[in-house]
Motif scaffolding. Structure first.
Motif, mmCIF file in Angstrom:
data_model
loop_
_atom_site.group_PDB
_atom_site.id
_atom_site.type_symbol
_atom_site.label_atom_id
_atom_site.label_comp_id
_atom_site.label_asym_id
_atom_site.label_seq_id
_atom_site.Cartn_x
_atom_site.Cartn_y
_atom_site.Cartn_z
ATOM 1 N N TYR A 8 -6.757 -10.729 1.140
ATOM 2 C CA TYR A 8 -7.084 -10.103 -0.147
ATOM 3 C C TYR A 8 -6.636 -8.641 -0.190
ATOM 4 O O TYR A 8 -5.962 -8.223 -1.137
ATOM 5 N N ILE A 9 -7.007 -7.846 0.828
ATOM 6 C CA ILE A 9 -6.654 -6.421 0.759
ATOM 7 C C ILE A 9 -5.156 -6.204 0.916
ATOM 8 O O ILE A 9 -4.637 -5.156 0.504
ATOM 9 N N TRP A 50 0.833 -1.210 0.000
ATOM 10 C CA TRP A 50 0.000 0.000 0.000
ATOM 11 C C TRP A 50 0.865 1.256 0.000
ATOM 12 O O TRP A 50 0.493 2.272 -0.608
ATOM 13 N N GLY A 68 -12.856 -5.368 -5.464
ATOM 14 C CA GLY A 68 -11.569 -5.031 -6.074
ATOM 15 C C GLY A 68 -11.642 -5.033 -7.586
ATOM 16 O O GLY A 68 -11.056 -4.159 -8.253
ATOM 17 N N ILE A 114 -5.720 -9.519 -10.771
ATOM 18 C CA ILE A 114 -6.877 -9.036 -10.000
ATOM 19 C C ILE A 114 -7.946 -10.120 -9.939
ATOM 20 O O ILE A 114 -8.674 -10.244 -8.949
ATOM 21 N N PHE A 160 -11.064 -1.973 -10.074
ATOM 22 C CA PHE A 160 -10.080 -2.096 -11.155
ATOM 23 C C PHE A 160 -10.675 -1.676 -12.504
ATOM 24 O O PHE A 160 -10.111 -0.836 -13.218
ATOM 25 N N LEU A 190 -4.171 -6.610 -2.732
ATOM 26 C CA LEU A 190 -4.904 -5.790 -3.705
ATOM 27 C C LEU A 190 -4.050 -4.753 -4.442
ATOM 28 O O LEU A 190 -4.294 -4.490 -5.631
ATOM 29 N N VAL A 225 -15.124 -1.639 -0.017
ATOM 30 C CA VAL A 225 -14.000 -1.220 -0.855
ATOM 31 C C VAL A 225 -14.095 0.271 -1.188
ATOM 32 O O VAL A 225 -13.109 0.896 -1.575
ATOM 33 N N THR A 256 -14.983 -9.487 -1.131
ATOM 34 C CA THR A 256 -14.125 -8.305 -1.258
ATOM 35 C C THR A 256 -13.499 -8.275 -2.648
ATOM 36 O O THR A 256 -13.278 -7.207 -3.222
ATOM 37 N N GLY A 257 -13.224 -9.467 -3.201
ATOM 38 C CA GLY A 257 -12.622 -9.563 -4.528
ATOM 39 C C GLY A 257 -13.474 -8.948 -5.616
ATOM 40 O O GLY A 257 -12.958 -8.321 -6.552
#
Length: 529
Positions: free
Chosen positions: A155-156, A108, A194, A180, A198, A159, A348, A190-191
């Motif tokens: 996941y995050i 991040w 994302g 992704i 994206f 990401l 998200v 959550t995916g």
């Protein structure tokens, strides 16, 4: 993006290694009760794969087909790590947490630095992003103690990778699209958020900045296909192991569903109202402030518009999934059971808020030379305050004493942090049950005993949620049994009812159970039926 100096790079890596290792050391003697209830549902799934003879009479693990749809990437990754921890799954989570803490902080930071191009702002916001933020639907953002190392956290943590790969080069974006889709498998809910982020980001940067000159219709379709290819493992598993065909009484299912799942998951307006909370608005308000700040700055204003539209998309699309699913079910006579999960994708939407905060901070700092010089010291002061944020003196101070700050560091890096006994009565009872009962014995009690004691458990509500998608008929049966137990007038009737299901042990806080008391841990009683 300016090249990062080696000393600054070393600082980023060192900070994140210290935090990650400190959490790992802090949890070397952790107990099962320190995990989240979601993880406490997942670990028994891994244990069932390890030993199919376990949980033969369990509420949801009597048959592995009930749970094969459930986050297989996370479950199988956890099983792999457990090989190195002697199948101690609490420590397997701890090892996974070590990698997540490293990936989260470093990735991040680099993603923020890619778009903000300010070392101290990127470092500050990347540390801030670690703190726990409570979001609508009992969702969280952030990474902290052992209880946060869930599929969504894995996941995050990963990401930023696809976004770091994104460039004007088409083949790199193909790789990013596959990635992704691939990391989606760690936490599909959550995916999906994302992936929505994206795709929306690619589209909006093309519209406003013409960043993706290669984005023709053919190549856009190629990107979508690549995302789908990455998603395939879960898609094939999920739709191969669940069905939307209604072979049961839909009214009975809805009654069970409403008893287990809060109303706001099927009422979008109720869900949206949860965004209007001060701690959540703290990350939404910068969107408006940055929009006003950049009114006379063309490119920066386009960034502000992009971030606002991204947030709107990430909230709106999951919200409308609920009425759409309801309409499809009513029209086709199906019982799709996805929208109560899809609405959670909204979490998200906090990501554009973090980036807006970073852009706004960067612009404010650049507007004044004094602030430019002072900001590194302010960041250092914030880090210093974090080491006291768990102390009783700072807990009532807004921001510093809130979860967003006081969950960033572990207890062993926090001065005057309250020390509590990590082994609770329920942990001691779990160990007693594991050591003094038969592996095939059936327990009526908390869902914790399923994984901690490796025993079959019946009637628990937490375990029942695993059946909503995996076995709706069994889910309805659970609800009917719960209704029956609730209607009983005496503890003798409860015991007689449990005996109908061959329950061997009853774990309760009730002192007046007409059965043989076997063991006591604090207020928890173990009775043999």
């Amino acid at each position: 993006m300016k090249r990062l100096g080696k000393y600054k790079l070393l600082l980023v890596i060192t900070i994140n290694i210290i935090i990650a290792v400190a959490y790992f050391i802090d949890n070397k003697d952790a107990n099962y009760s320190e995990l989240s209830s979601d993880i406490q549902n997942i670990i028994p799934v891994a244990q069932k794969f390890d030993n199919p003879q376990l949980f033969t009479h369990d509420l949801y693990l009597d048959n592995l087909s009930n749970v094969k749809y459930y986050t297989p990437f996370y479950v199988q990754s956890l099983r792999f790590i457990a090989k190195f921890t002697n199948y101690n799954y609490v420590q397997a989570i701890n090892v996974l947490g070590l990698f997540c803490h490293l990936a989260f902080g470093i990735l991040w930071f680099f993603l923020l630095y890619k778009y903000i191009n300010s070392f101290w702002v990127a470092l500050f916001v990347s540390i801030l992003m670690r703190g726990i933020i409570w979001l609508p639907g009992l969702e969280i953002w952030g990474i902290s103690d052992l209880w946060t190392i869930m599929p969504r956290t894995v996941y995050i943590s990963l990401l930023p990778l696809p976004f770091l790969i994104l460039s004007k080069t088409f083949y790199k974006n193909v790789i990013a699209a596959i990635l992704i889709g691939l990391i989606f498998n760690f936490h599909p809910i959550t995916g999906l958020g994302g992936i929505l982020l994206f795709v929306s980001f690619l589209s909006l940067t093309q519209i406003y900045f013409k960043k993706q000159e290669w984005l023709t219709l053919t190549k856009s379709i190629t990107i979508l296909i690549c995302i789908l290819i990455g998603m395939l493992p879960f898609i094939l598993t999920y739709f191969g192991k669940t069905t939307s065909e209604v072979t049961y009484n839909i009214m009975d299912f809805n009654a069970a569903f409403n008893a287990r799942i809060p109303e706001y998951f099927s009422q979008p307006l109720l869900y949206l109202k949860q965004w209007f909370h001060f701690k959540t608005l703290f990350f939404i308000l910068p969107l408006g402030l940055y929009y006003i700040w950049t009114l006379k700055k063309n490119e920066a204003h386009l960034k502000a518009k992009t971030l606002i539209i991204l947030t709107f998309i990430l909230v709106l699309v999951p919200t409308i999934s609920v009425p759409i699913e309801q309409m499809v079910n009513k029209s086709l006579g199906l019982n799709l059971r996805l929208s109560f999960q899809l609405i959670r994708v909204q979490k998200v939407a906090i990501i554009p808020g973090f980036f807006t905060l970073a852009f706004l901070l960067n612009d404010i700092i650049k507007s004044n030379k004094t602030i430019v010089k002072a900001f590194p010291y302010l960041v250092g002061l914030y880090f210093a305050l974090l080491t006291f944020s768990q102390s009783p003196w700072l807990q009532k101070i807004p921001f510093i004493g809130d979860d967003i700050s006081n969950t960033i560091l572990p207890h062993n890096l926090s001065f005057f942090s309250a020390i509590t006994d990590s082994e609770l009565d329920i942990d001691r009872m779990s160990k007693y049950i594991q050591n003094n009962t038969n592996s095939l014995d059936l327990i009526c009690g908390s869902h914790i005993y399923r994984g901690a004691a490796r025993r079959s458990v019946v009637f628990d509500g937490k375990g029942a949620s695993m059946l909503i998608e995996g076995n709706p008929e069994q889910f309805i049966t659970w609800h009917m049994r719960q209704q029956k137990i609730s209607s009983l007038n005496s503890m003798q009737e409860v015991v007689d009812y449990l005996k109908l299901f061959d329950v061997d042990y009853f774990v309760t806080r009730n002192k007046d159970v007409p059965a043989t008391l076997v063991h006591l841990e604090g207020p928890i009683f173990l009775y043999k039926l």
